[in-house]
Motif scaffolding. Structure first.
Motif, short mmCIF file in Angstrom:
data_model
loop_
_atom_site.label_atom_id
_atom_site.label_comp_id
_atom_site.label_asym_id
_atom_site.label_seq_id
_atom_site.Cartn_x
_atom_site.Cartn_y
_atom_site.Cartn_z
N THR A 103 -9.33 9.64 -2.99
CA THR A 103 -8.89 8.79 -1.63
C THR A 103 -10.43 8.39 -1.76
N ALA A 104 -10.30 6.82 -1.80
CA ALA A 104 -11.23 5.68 -0.82
C ALA A 104 -12.44 6.41 0.18
N PRO A 125 -5.98 6.64 2.65
CA PRO A 125 -5.68 5.79 1.50
C PRO A 125 -6.78 6.15 0.34
N THR A 126 -6.22 5.60 -0.75
CA THR A 126 -6.44 5.62 -2.35
C THR A 126 -6.78 5.00 -2.38
N VAL A 127 -8.17 5.54 -3.59
CA VAL A 127 -9.10 3.81 -4.46
C VAL A 127 -8.17 3.06 -4.72
N PHE A 144 -0.89 1.29 7.75
CA PHE A 144 -1.74 2.18 8.34
C PHE A 144 -1.87 3.68 7.69
N SER A 185 0.55 -1.78 0.43
CA SER A 185 0.02 -0.21 0.04
C SER A 185 0.97 1.34 -0.29
N TRP A 195 -3.79 -3.41 -1.34
CA TRP A 195 -3.86 -3.67 0.19
C TRP A 195 -5.58 -4.85 0.34
N ALA A 196 -6.18 -4.97 -0.69
CA ALA A 196 -7.62 -6.00 0.03
C ALA A 196 -7.19 -7.01 -1.05
N GLN A 233 -4.35 2.31 -3.49
CA GLN A 233 -3.86 1.58 -2.55
C GLN A 233 -5.13 1.14 -1.94
N LEU A 234 -6.10 1.04 -1.77
CA LEU A 234 -7.26 0.04 -1.10
C LEU A 234 -7.82 -1.59 -1.72
N ARG A 265 1.07 4.15 -3.20
CA ARG A 265 1.27 5.54 -3.06
C ARG A 265 2.57 6.24 -3.34
#
Length: 309
Positions: free
Chosen positions: A227-228, A255-257, A251, A209, A263-264, A259-260, A213
């Motif tokens: 940004t998410a 987070p940006t979209v 964490f 993540s 990560w997921a 990034q999220l 960024r």
């Protein structure tokens, strides 16, 4: 500039996260060295121990050198270029560490026999071959650790506190290794590497993540302004939980979209592969539930059982 001054996550959280990495990676390396030493002693080849220690020393020096060159090198260049290097280093670290975690899950059951076979061949070829084997065996773990720590250190601060935590963790691992070798303590290696593997996956997800960024900031990836979610107003990053989560798992409340998503997706895919790789089939006559609870004797110490440790 004092490199031990850190902004953002607290010193304690930085050292805790890197310390756990040090224990995990240090013990993994210690097991490798333990197998090599035990095999040489049992084979009556104590004369070759100096070559093993020489290979270990060179591998450790390479690990420290790789970390310091990459990590400290970013402090001598512009902030934007540093973001690029940190982002790329984070991506490389995630790829290599993930590969090694999944590989270790499958290779742990036969790593001891592989090392012994390689050492037998090396003894025939002479001392330098033994040193080379030790260097490659330890250096592989060391290089993984160096890259993981570069990504981790860059994601939490620009100082050397993560390295200090790593050193302390490695010292703890050395003590544990000696105690295991002398039979003072026993350790279920399968459970240890499973739970610490889960921890490293969570750390690697945070590093990924951060890397996303960093590359967004540099302009290599889009979406830095998307940004998410953002609950910064209701989340105290300077609190104990804020510094702990930022220091260990990178964490952040905004987070940006991209990034999220990264990560997921990483967690879903890698966790599924990791859990699947760590499944142990139930021995004949033993219920699967008992195996899942850790009743499989072969899982107690797969890396050292053949060495008589």
């Amino acid at each position: 500039m004092n490199v031990f001054l850190a902004d953002g996550p607290s010193v304690g959280s930085q050292m805790f996260g890197s310390g756990l990495i040090g224990v995990r990676e240090g013990l993994e390396t210690g097991i490798v060295v333990m197998v090599l030493i035990a095999f040489l002693i049992k084979s009556g080849r104590r004369d070759a121990l100096r070559w093993v220690w020489a290979g270990v020393a060179i591998a450790v020096a390479m690990t420290l050198g790789a970390f310091l060159i990459i990590h400290l090198g970013t402090s001598t260049i512009s902030n934007l270029t540093a973001e690029l290097i940190a982002g790329l280093a984070s991506m490389v670290a995630v790829v290599i560490v993930t590969t090694m975690i999944l590989w270790m899950s499958k290779a742990s059951v036969h790593i001891s026999s592989d090392l012994k076979s390689g050492l037998t061949d090396a003894l025939v070829r002479g001392g330098p071959a033994v040193m080379g084997l030790a260097f490659l065996a330890v250096g592989r773990e060391g290089f993984e650790t160096a890259l993981l720590m570069v990504g981790y250190a860059e994601s939490v601060s620009g100082g050397l506190w993560p390295l200090a935590g790593l050193v302390l963790g490695v010292l703890v691992a050395i003590v544990l290794t000696v105690l295991i070798y002398r039979g003072a303590i026993t350790l279920n290696f399968h459970k240890f590497f499973f739970w610490t593997g889960l921890f490293l996956i969570l750390v690697a997800a945070g590093i990924l993540s951060y890397g996303v960024r960093a590359l967004q900031t540099y302009g290599w990836l889009p979406g830095i302004g998307s940004t998410a979610f953002d609950f910064s107003d209701h989340y105290d990053q300077s609190s104990w939980y804020g510094t702990l989560l930022a220091g260990i798992f990178n964490f952040r409340p905004d987070p940006t979209v991209l990034q999220l998503i990264a990560w997921a997706v990483y967690l879903v895919v890698v966790l599924a592969l990791f859990v699947r790789a760590n499944r142990r089939p139930a021995p004949k006559g033993l219920p699967a539930a008992d195996t899942a609870a850790g009743a499989d004797p072969a899982s107690k110490a797969p890396a050292t059982s053949d060495a008589g440790i």
